[in-house]
Scaffold this motif. Structure first.
Motif, PDB file in Angstrom:
ATOM      1  N   GLN A 508      10.248  -7.011  -5.852  1.00 22.40           N
ATOM      2  CA  GLN A 508      11.551  -6.868  -6.387  1.00 22.40           C
ATOM      3  C   GLN A 508      11.667  -5.204  -6.847  1.00 22.40           C
ATOM      4  OE1 GLN A 508      14.142  -8.334  -5.905  1.00 22.40           O
ATOM      5  NE2 GLN A 508      13.377 -10.165  -5.205  1.00 22.40           N
ATOM      6  N   PHE A 509      12.218  -4.465  -6.216  1.00 27.11           N
ATOM      7  CA  PHE A 509      12.561  -3.103  -6.927  1.00 27.11           C
ATOM      8  C   PHE A 509      13.641  -2.243  -6.195  1.00 27.11           C
ATOM      9  CE2 PHE A 509       9.524  -2.710  -3.447  1.00 27.11           C
ATOM     10  CZ  PHE A 509       9.916  -1.749  -2.801  1.00 27.11           C
ATOM     11  N   ASP A 510      14.032  -1.235  -6.777  1.00 20.32           N
ATOM     12  CA  ASP A 510      15.221  -0.709  -6.174  1.00 20.32           C
ATOM     13  C   ASP A 510      14.824   0.034  -4.742  1.00 20.32           C
ATOM     14  OD1 ASP A 510      17.442   0.486  -5.844  1.00 20.32           O
ATOM     15  OD2 ASP A 510      17.903   1.732  -7.590  1.00 20.32           O
ATOM     16  N   TYR A 511      15.319  -0.625  -3.843  1.00 21.05           N
ATOM     17  CA  TYR A 511      14.888  -0.058  -2.411  1.00 21.05           C
ATOM     18  C   TYR A 511      15.798   1.302  -2.182  1.00 21.05           C
ATOM     19  CZ  TYR A 511      13.685  -5.173  -2.020  1.00 21.05           C
ATOM     20  OH  TYR A 511      13.054  -6.276  -2.186  1.00 21.05           O
ATOM     21  N   GLY A 512      16.927   1.199  -2.426  1.00 27.31           N
ATOM     22  CA  GLY A 512      17.748   2.576  -2.197  1.00 27.31           C
ATOM     23  C   GLY A 512      17.140   3.692  -2.863  1.00 27.31           C
ATOM     24  N   ARG A 513      16.754   3.478  -4.214  1.00 32.10           N
ATOM     25  CA  ARG A 513      16.251   4.579  -4.745  1.00 32.10           C
ATOM     26  C   ARG A 513      14.998   4.867  -4.348  1.00 32.10           C
ATOM     27  NH1 ARG A 513      12.402   4.724  -8.662  1.00 32.10           N
ATOM     28  NH2 ARG A 513      12.191   2.533  -8.315  1.00 32.10           N
ATOM     29  N   LYS A 514      14.184   3.991  -3.989  1.00 34.79           N
ATOM     30  CA  LYS A 514      12.757   4.292  -3.500  1.00 34.79           C
ATOM     31  C   LYS A 514      12.883   5.083  -2.101  1.00 34.79           C
ATOM     32  CE  LYS A 514       9.596   3.883  -4.595  1.00 34.79           C
ATOM     33  NZ  LYS A 514       8.496   4.686  -5.199  1.00 34.79           N
ATOM     34  N   GLU A 545      -3.821  -9.462   0.170  1.00 31.09           N
ATOM     35  CA  GLU A 545      -4.311 -10.890   0.144  1.00 31.09           C
ATOM     36  C   GLU A 545      -2.962 -11.725   0.274  1.00 31.09           C
ATOM     37  OE1 GLU A 545      -6.305 -11.070  -3.362  1.00 31.09           O
ATOM     38  OE2 GLU A 545      -8.096  -9.984  -2.790  1.00 31.09           O
ATOM     39  N   ASP A 546      -1.708 -11.288  -0.463  1.00 24.77           N
ATOM     40  CA  ASP A 546      -0.600 -12.119  -0.414  1.00 24.77           C
ATOM     41  C   ASP A 546       0.337 -11.630   0.495  1.00 24.77           C
ATOM     42  OD1 ASP A 546      -0.221 -10.019  -1.689  1.00 24.77           O
ATOM     43  OD2 ASP A 546       0.515 -10.625  -3.634  1.00 24.77           O
ATOM     44  N   GLY A 547       0.244 -10.650   1.230  1.00 17.42           N
ATOM     45  CA  GLY A 547       1.199  -9.974   2.210  1.00 17.42           C
ATOM     46  C   GLY A 547       2.524  -9.643   1.341  1.00 17.42           C
ATOM     47  N   VAL A 548       2.447  -9.171   0.332  1.00 20.27           N
ATOM     48  CA  VAL A 548       3.433  -8.600  -0.702  1.00 20.27           C
ATOM     49  C   VAL A 548       3.275  -7.330  -0.725  1.00 20.27           C
ATOM     50  CG1 VAL A 548       4.984  -8.563  -2.736  1.00 20.27           C
ATOM     51  CG2 VAL A 548       3.685 -10.610  -2.109  1.00 20.27           C
ATOM     52  N   LEU A 549       4.422  -6.351  -0.586  1.00 13.80           N
ATOM     53  CA  LEU A 549       4.376  -5.010  -0.177  1.00 13.80           C
ATOM     54  C   LEU A 549       5.250  -4.487  -1.532  1.00 13.80           C
ATOM     55  CD1 LEU A 549       4.156  -2.086   1.013  1.00 13.80           C
ATOM     56  CD2 LEU A 549       6.362  -2.399   1.949  1.00 13.80           C
ATOM     57  N   THR A 550       4.481  -3.935  -2.452  1.00 16.91           N
ATOM     58  CA  THR A 550       4.887  -3.469  -3.618  1.00 16.91           C
ATOM     59  C   THR A 550       5.239  -1.734  -3.781  1.00 16.91           C
ATOM     60  OG1 THR A 550       2.555  -3.006  -4.435  1.00 16.91           O
ATOM     61  CG2 THR A 550       3.459  -5.159  -4.920  1.00 16.91           C
ATOM     62  N   GLU A 551       5.846  -1.659  -4.905  1.00 21.03           N
ATOM     63  CA  GLU A 551       6.331  -0.071  -4.926  1.00 21.03           C
ATOM     64  C   GLU A 551       5.106   0.979  -4.837  1.00 21.03           C
ATOM     65  OE1 GLU A 551       9.375   2.822  -7.487  1.00 21.03           O
ATOM     66  OE2 GLU A 551       9.026   0.584  -8.075  1.00 21.03           O
ATOM     67  N   ALA A 552       3.937   0.314  -5.779  1.00 18.12           N
ATOM     68  CA  ALA A 552       2.708   1.054  -5.801  1.00 18.12           C
ATOM     69  C   ALA A 552       2.291   1.274  -4.486  1.00 18.12           C
ATOM     70  CB  ALA A 552       1.815   0.346  -6.638  1.00 18.12           C
ATOM     71  N   MET A 553       2.012   0.411  -3.630  1.00 21.14           N
ATOM     72  CA  MET A 553       1.555   0.339  -2.244  1.00 21.14           C
ATOM     73  C   MET A 553       2.209   1.460  -1.318  1.00 21.14           C
ATOM     74  SD  MET A 553       1.064  -3.759  -1.905  1.00 21.14           S
ATOM     75  CE  MET A 553       0.471  -3.767  -0.320  1.00 21.14           C
TER      76      MET A 553
END
Length: 586
Positions: A508-514, A545-553
């Motif tokens: 969960q993060f701001d996709y448009g801003r990213k 490991e969990d298949g989650v894409l984070t903002e840091a990645m």
């Protein structure tokens, strides 16, 4: 205080008694008495300095108080004072008892706390002892496993050594048997040779006589065969020559046979070229949307879908600047109307940095116009050598057979359309270039030529003369990069994460801003590099490991992509002048 007022408490604390008796007066108490000179002073007792006047005054006051009307009040006051003292003593006694009880409770609490600490310490010691015992048990089990493993390895090593020894013994036995067999065979062959030589020596005369008889018989047989064959051939030829009907029939048959062989050969070549032009695709074509008979037989469902598909928008999935978008849209509309009216197609040159959408637009242009497209690469022409001319003619013959019209897209066209005056081009490549110029000398209503190049300045002048319109595909700007980032983010990350069919989740993060931030950081990057960046996001999520894409990645992959782009630009600048900051004319 009671004795001061002359009150003597009885058993019940009531009644007044007489005042205490005064001590007897001692003679010579006042003034010390008369002493004669030389007399020792009299010894002093404990009453020697007592002044009885105070007692007299007290007794007098007590008598006055007894006869006074306030005697009863004074008595009550004294009783109240005595009760107050008793109450104070009782309160002090209760306070003492409370303090004793508090001390007892504190002692009980301290004992309970000490007992709790003792139990906690015993529990901790028990746990530590249990952990230590468990550790010892595990260590013992590991030691047993290691010992068992060592024992197994030792047994395996012994077994391998035993097998190796047995194999060595078996090999030695086999070698010994083969050696003995070879010796026996050599002895047998030697014995047979000696026997045969001895027999030949003994029967040499008989053998010579037999050879002589066989040679004479063979010579006689050959001479008789030659005489018989010559007689038969002479008689047959004489009969054939004397019969003119046979001569005429033989000559006609041989002539018809030669004509049939020649006709069959040419017909086979013509049929092969026709089948190759109609059913197959040329060797120079890497990708095409043109449907062939073989493809229809192999993939009937895909071919039917392609036939029933509607024309697409020429700019669907293509992100360009507004001015370039307007220009290529005009080209798409003109090409579609040209196809409808069966007019002559125009040739187009698209130049610019790699990955800016030239090939993608060429495919979209063909599908939008209802034409077939074929993609070839200029780098495939030079390795063909002398066969390049034939392959080029086959390519254009195949293009002229298209019923819907063909958009021939030549990627990396500068690889073989170079200037003929330079010495770097070979004779075979020069001949292939001449064949290309010959087949594209006039506009056609069968095919449309679209060239793509990163270095259009290297084209031969005759190629520039055949181009009707040049379009510059430049690197995307800030707005175009943001549109590209959002489009590829939706395609490679958001859609797989929302469909739930793949091992990909999105934090969960701001996709448009990213996306806006990524577009700002990727300045100078092409559309292909941005697409590769989105694919790297997807691969990073798959690798987690969990298949989650984070903002840091995502930030990490963006930094890597920017560094790689800068390294590529450094390599481009190091290639020489004209390949640095402005590698493409505008």
């Amino acid at each position: 205080m009671s004795w001061l007022f002359g009150i003597n408490k009885g058993p019940k604390g009531e009644g007044a008694g007489p005042p205490p008796p005064l001590p007897p007066a001692q003679p010579g108490a006042e003034g010390g008495g008369d002493r004669g000179l030389g007399e020792r002073p009299a010894p002093k007792d404990k009453w020697s300095n007592f002044d009885p006047t105070g007692l007299e005054r007290a007794a007098k006051a007590a008598r006055e108080l007894e006869h006074s009307r306030y005697a009863k009040d004074a008595l009550n006051l004294a009783q109240m004072q005595e009760q107050t003292l008793q109450l104070e003593q009782q309160s002090k006694l209760k306070e003492y008892e409370a303090a004793v009880e508090q001390l007892k409770s504190e002692q009980i609490r301290a004992q309970a706390e000490e007992r709790r600490k003792t139990l906690s310490e015993e529990t901790r010691q028990h746990q530590a002892r249990a952990q230590y015992q468990d550790k010892l048990a595990r260590q013992r089990y590991e030691d047993q496993l290691k010992q068992q493993q060592l024992l197994n390895e030792e047994n395996l090593r012994k077994q391998e050594e035993s097998v190796q020894k047995q194999e060595a013994m078996r090999r030695a036995t086999v070698e010994r048997e083969m050696e003995l067999r070879h010796k026996n065979e050599m002895l047998r062959v030697e014995a047979e040779a000696r026997a045969r030589a001895k027999a030949e020596r003994e029967n040499a005369d008989i053998i010579r006589e037999q050879i002589r008889l066989k040679a004479a018989e063979h010579r006689q047989t050959v001479l008789e065969s030659i005489r018989t064959a010559g007689t038969l051939f002479g008689e047959g030829f004489r009969a054939f020559v004397t019969d003119w009907d046979k001569v005429t029939a033989t000559v006609a048959g041989l002539t018809l046979l030669a004509v049939g062989v020649y006709s069959a050969k040419n017909a086979t070549l013509v049929a092969g070229r026709f089948i190759e032009a109609r059913l197959g695709k040329p060797s120079l074509v890497r990708e095409t949307s043109r449907i062939t008979v073989l493809e229809a037989l192999r993939h009937p469902i895909q071919v039917s879908r392609r036939l029933l598909s509607r024309p697409q928008d020429a700019l669907e999935g293509v992100v360009l600047s507004p001015s370039l978008e307007a220009r290529v849209r005009d080209i798409a509309i003109a090409t579609r109307n040209t196809k409808k009216n069966r007019s002559l197609y125009r040739n187009i040159l698209m130049y610019g940095p790699p990955g800016t959408g030239k090939t993608l637009f060429a495919k979209k242009l063909a599908l939008h116009s209802g034409m077939d497209y074929a993609i070839m690469t200029g780098g495939d022409v030079a390795p063909m050598g002398r066969e390049g001319v034939t392959a080029m003619h086959k390519l254009f013959d195949w293009a002229n057979t298209s019923r819907r019209g063909l958009l021939l897209f030549v990627d990396e066209a500068d690889a073989f359309l170079r200037k003929r005056a330079t010495e770097k081009i070979s004779e075979d490549l020069r001949a292939t270039l001449n064949a290309f110029l010959y087949r594209t000398g006039q506009h056609s209503n069968k095919f449309m030529l679209v060239l793509a190049s990163n270095q259009p300045e290297q084209f031969d002048w005759a190629i520039n003369d055949r181009i009707n319109e040049m379009v510059n595909f430049d690197l995307p700007g800030q707005e175009e990069r943001e549109r590209l980032v959002r489009m590829y983010f939706d395609e490679y990350v958001l859609k797989p994460a929302t469909e739930g069919k793949q091992r990909l989740k999105l934090a969960q993060f701001d996709y448009g801003r990213k996306c806006s931030e990524v577009a700002r950081l990727t300045e100078g990057m092409s559309g292909r590099e941005i697409a590769q960046l989105a694919v790297s996001w997807q691969a990073t999520a798959y690798a987690s490991e969990d298949g989650v894409l984070t903002e840091a990645m995502m930030d990490t992959r963006v930094q890597d992509a920017v560094q790689q782009h800068q390294q590529k630009m450094c390599w481009l600048k190091a290639e020489g002048p004209g390949r640095g900051d402005e590698p493409f004319p505008s």
